[in-house]
Design a protein around this motif. Structure first.
Motif, PDB file in Angstrom:
ATOM      1  N   GLU A  39       0.271  -2.845 -13.726  1.00 24.64           N
ATOM      2  CA  GLU A  39       0.144  -1.664 -12.870  1.00 24.64           C
ATOM      3  C   GLU A  39       1.456  -1.342 -12.159  1.00 24.64           C
ATOM      4  OE1 GLU A  39      -3.616  -1.040 -10.653  1.00 24.64           O
ATOM      5  OE2 GLU A  39      -4.079  -3.109 -11.249  1.00 24.64           O
ATOM      6  N   PHE A  42       3.890   0.345 -14.539  1.00 25.76           N
ATOM      7  CA  PHE A  42       3.612   1.769 -14.716  1.00 25.76           C
ATOM      8  C   PHE A  42       4.146   2.580 -13.537  1.00 25.76           C
ATOM      9  CE2 PHE A  42       0.805   5.420 -13.916  1.00 25.76           C
ATOM     10  CZ  PHE A  42       1.023   6.139 -15.081  1.00 25.76           C
ATOM     11  N   GLU A  43       3.910   2.092 -12.326  1.00 23.60           N
ATOM     12  CA  GLU A  43       4.372   2.804 -11.135  1.00 23.60           C
ATOM     13  C   GLU A  43       5.894   2.901 -11.101  1.00 23.60           C
ATOM     14  OE1 GLU A  43       2.569   4.505  -9.110  1.00 23.60           O
ATOM     15  OE2 GLU A  43       0.748   3.885 -10.166  1.00 23.60           O
ATOM     16  N   LYS A  46       7.071   5.545 -13.588  1.00 26.94           N
ATOM     17  CA  LYS A  46       6.869   6.874 -13.017  1.00 26.94           C
ATOM     18  C   LYS A  46       7.928   7.185 -11.958  1.00 26.94           C
ATOM     19  CE  LYS A  46       3.015   8.496 -11.702  1.00 26.94           C
ATOM     20  NZ  LYS A  46       1.696   8.659 -11.009  1.00 26.94           N
ATOM     21  N   LEU A  89      -2.234  -0.929 -19.323  1.00 26.19           N
ATOM     22  CA  LEU A  89      -1.139  -0.107 -19.834  1.00 26.19           C
ATOM     23  C   LEU A  89      -1.652   1.004 -20.739  1.00 26.19           C
ATOM     24  CD1 LEU A  89       1.455  -2.932 -20.554  1.00 26.19           C
ATOM     25  CD2 LEU A  89       1.514  -1.266 -18.694  1.00 26.19           C
ATOM     26  N   LEU A  92      -3.365   3.743 -18.328  1.00 24.60           N
ATOM     27  CA  LEU A  92      -2.453   4.516 -17.476  1.00 24.60           C
ATOM     28  C   LEU A  92      -1.526   5.411 -18.298  1.00 24.60           C
ATOM     29  CD1 LEU A  92      -1.599   1.812 -14.785  1.00 24.60           C
ATOM     30  CD2 LEU A  92      -3.237   3.688 -14.631  1.00 24.60           C
ATOM     31  N   PHE A  93      -0.970   4.863 -19.375  1.00 27.47           N
ATOM     32  CA  PHE A  93      -0.056   5.683 -20.175  1.00 27.47           C
ATOM     33  C   PHE A  93      -0.805   6.711 -21.017  1.00 27.47           C
ATOM     34  CE2 PHE A  93       2.987   2.252 -19.241  1.00 27.47           C
ATOM     35  CZ  PHE A  93       4.070   3.029 -18.857  1.00 27.47           C
TER      36      PHE A  93
END
Length: 230
Positions: A39, A42-43, A46, A89, A92-93
């Motif tokens: 997580e 991912f953040e 971004k 993953l 989120l993606f």
């Protein structure tokens, strides 16, 4: 973009790729055996405004041995890495890809996704999960421009193979292949419309044996293959 827990190896690979191909490579050091790190990855992606059009979930580990004797902690970390972080993953993606109307995610499954082996009890279960998860999410995403694929290799000549694994009958009759071949097949799958790929005729044939072989006979065959050669 490359992700792994070993920073020195990441840095060497980054340098090699940039010098060889004249590209810019971004690296992130993360231990994905903890899903919270997936997580945070991912953040950070971004935050850095990186656009991920293709994602390969390749991180994974295996544990070989009798289930009553293997390490519970290692197996729980394997489930977290092979399944939980992969789900994080992918979710989120894929959400971002769907918003953009394009993208592809490839999850690395295994021959054991079709053919669970004794002595690989938890590993086989994680790879069966990866295949089932990838196929069902891919079906949900039809029409969105996003695909989720599963690559299913057999034994590969990498550090994944422990000395104990190398001594099994399975490794004697189905020799590990070079990682370069698997990488080539992975790229081919990533850029075509197929949802999954079993690498090699041998592995395809073996994966289909359960269709024509009674379960009790198949399990005896698998247990013999997974046992260490004399």
């Amino acid at each position: 973009m490359l992700v792994a827990r070993n920073y020195e190896r990441l840095q060497r690979l980054k340098t090699d790729l940039e010098l060889t191909y004249g590209i810019k490579v971004t690296i992130y050091q993360r231990d994905l055996s903890k899903a919270c790190n997936a997580e945070s990855l991912f953040e950070e992606v971004k935050k850095n405004k990186l656009h991920v059009s293709h994602l390969i979930n390749n991180a994974g580990i295996g544990v070989y041995g009798e289930f009553t004797s293997t390490s519970l902690q290692e197996e729980l970390e394997m489930i977290e890495l092979n399944c939980s972080s992969l789900v994080v993953l992918t979710k989120l993606f894929s959400q971002e890809m769907v918003q953009k109307g394009a993208g592809s995610i490839m999850n690395i499954a295994s021959l054991l996704s079709f053919l669970p082996f004794p002595y690989y009890a938890v590993y086989s279960a994680t790879k069966a999960f990866v295949l089932a998860f990838s196929e069902t999410v891919n079906a949900e995403l039809v029409g969105t421009g996003v695909q989720v694929k599963a690559l299913c290799p057999g034994p590969i000549d990498t550090g994944f193979t422990t000395p104990q694994m190398a001594k099994t009958n399975a490794y004697k009759v189905n020799k590990p292949v070079k990682p370069e071949l698997i990488a080539q097949k992975a790229i081919e799958l990533l850029f075509n419309n197929k949802p999954k790929k079993i690498v090699g005729f041998n592995n395809w044939f073996i994966s289909n044996l359960p269709r024509v072989t009674p379960d009790f006979i198949m399990m005896k065959i698998k247990k013999n293959l997974a046992s260490q050669a004399n």
